[in-house]
Design an enzyme around this catalytic site. Structure first.
Site, PDB file in Angstrom:
ATOM      1  N   SER A   1       0.833  -1.207   0.000  1.00 31.66           N
ATOM      2  CA  SER A   1       0.000   0.000   0.000  1.00 31.66           C
ATOM      3  C   SER A   1       0.866   1.255   0.000  1.00 31.66           C
ATOM      4  O   SER A   1       2.003   1.254   0.480  1.00 31.66           O
ATOM      5  CB  SER A   1      -0.906   0.025   1.231  1.00 31.66           C
ATOM      6  OG  SER A   1      -1.779  -1.075   1.240  1.00 31.66           O
TER       7      SER A   1
HETATM    8  N1  SAH Z   1      -0.755  -4.264   3.891  1.00 29.41           N
HETATM    9  C1  SAH Z   1      -0.206  -4.810   2.690  1.00 29.41           C
HETATM   10  C2  SAH Z   1      -1.240  -4.660   1.600  1.00 29.41           C
HETATM   11  C3  SAH Z   1      -1.170  -5.713   0.604  1.00 29.41           C
HETATM   12  S1  SAH Z   1      -2.434  -5.619  -0.631  1.00 29.41           S
HETATM   13  C4  SAH Z   1       1.063  -4.099   2.295  1.00 29.41           C
HETATM   14  O1  SAH Z   1       1.120  -2.879   2.449  1.00 29.41           O
HETATM   15  O2  SAH Z   1       1.983  -4.737   1.791  1.00 29.41           O
HETATM   16  C5  SAH Z   1      -3.733  -6.577   0.100  1.00 29.41           C
HETATM   17  C6  SAH Z   1      -3.356  -7.957   0.529  1.00 29.41           C
HETATM   18  O3  SAH Z   1      -4.554  -8.618   0.959  1.00 29.41           O
HETATM   19  C7  SAH Z   1      -2.757  -8.842  -0.565  1.00 29.41           C
HETATM   20  O4  SAH Z   1      -1.535  -9.335  -0.125  1.00 29.41           O
HETATM   21  C8  SAH Z   1      -3.806  -9.943  -0.762  1.00 29.41           C
HETATM   22  O5  SAH Z   1      -3.239 -11.191  -1.112  1.00 29.41           O
HETATM   23  C9  SAH Z   1      -4.458  -9.981   0.599  1.00 29.41           C
HETATM   24  N2  SAH Z   1      -5.803 -10.566   0.636  1.00 29.41           N
HETATM   25  C10 SAH Z   1      -6.804 -10.426  -0.273  1.00 29.41           C
HETATM   26  N3  SAH Z   1      -7.898 -11.113   0.131  1.00 29.41           N
HETATM   27  C11 SAH Z   1      -7.581 -11.700   1.322  1.00 29.41           C
HETATM   28  C12 SAH Z   1      -8.274 -12.544   2.230  1.00 29.41           C
HETATM   29  N4  SAH Z   1      -9.521 -12.943   2.006  1.00 29.41           N
HETATM   30  N5  SAH Z   1      -7.624 -12.960   3.339  1.00 29.41           N
HETATM   31  C13 SAH Z   1      -6.349 -12.571   3.597  1.00 29.41           C
HETATM   32  N6  SAH Z   1      -5.636 -11.770   2.772  1.00 29.41           N
HETATM   33  C14 SAH Z   1      -6.231 -11.339   1.643  1.00 29.41           C
END
Ligand code: SAH
Length: 213
Positions: A64
């Site tokens: 993010s």
């Molecule tokens: N906070 C992270 C954001 C990653 S983007 C960062 O800054 O690196 C959102 C993340 O949510 C992705 O890694 C995706 O794989 C995860 N995600 C999507 N659906 C999900 C679910 N149902 N359960 C757990 N993780 C999920």
């Protein structure tokens, strides 16, 4: 795994720019200043790590944007010792911010590659006390509930009810809601079956996916 004074200088500038964009909680600005974001990125993006931008992290996911991380964290109004559930560990950068705020963090990621990377990276950077889970965040962690705070870092089409049910009374959940774009939404649990809802403008997230998609 190198962190240099040049990186620190860039982080200070990034923290300053987030302050100018309205992030007031100095603990968050300090966390941004101290976490080596470049180490959470693929080395080909390292040169850009301290721009206020999202970047790919593999498995079609993104780390993010720092402003978004800071904004969501600020809405949580974290207290030390809060038990926090994070959905979407991704790179682990947001997780590190939560840990810098001295909270007890439980984080779930559904992409195995990202789960594995975060599990390797976070202890290397000194974050040993985090509980990382591989699985579907829609289910939350009933065995560890209730939580003081819940943060969802992927866009959910609607408020995930199971997660709301794992919030303490008085607890706060921040979740971006929507399909194409997302509205940053804060829920405060005011009673067994009552929630206060507030919204905070448009953001863009990768979609939160369930077991079936
Ligand atoms: N906070 C992270 C954001 C990653 S983007 C960062 O800054 O690196 C959102 C993340 O949510 C992705 O890694 C995706 O794989 C995860 N995600 C999507 N659906 C999900 C679910 N149902 N359960 C757990 N993780 C999920």
């Amino acid at each position: 795994m190198k962190d240099t004074t040049k990186h620190l200088g860039l982080r200070k500038k990034l923290a300053e720019s987030l302050k100018n964009k309205g992030i007031e909680d100095v603990r968050i600005l300090k966390a941004i200043e101290s976490i080596p974001r470049h180490l959470f990125l693929d080395s080909s993006f390292e040169a850009h790590a301290y721009q206020d931008k999202a970047f790919p992290i593999g498995a079609e996911q993104t780390i993010s944007q720092p402003f978004t991380v800071a904004f969501q964290t600020q809405l949580l109004q974290l207290l030390e010792t809060d038990r926090v559930l994070e959905i979407g560990t991704g790179s682990g950068y947001q997780t590190a911010v939560l840990l810098e705020m001295k909270t007890e963090v439980y984080s779930i990621e559904r992409q195995h590659e990202l789960f594995r990377n975060a599990k390797r990276m976070l202890p290397k950077l000194g974050y040993h006390s985090v509980s990382l889970f591989f699985g579907d965040g829609y289910k939350g962690l009933p065995e560890k509930a209730p939580f003081d705070k819940i943060i969802v870092t992927a866009g959910a089409p609607e408020a995930p009810k199971t997660l709301l049910s794992q919030l303490k009374i008085g607890g706060r959940m921040v979740v971006p809601l929507g399909v194409e774009t997302q509205v940053m939404t804060l829920y405060i649990r005011t009673g067994i079956a009552s929630f206060d809802k507030q919204t905070f403008g448009d953001f863009r997230f990768v979609p939160m996916l369930g077991d079936r998609n």
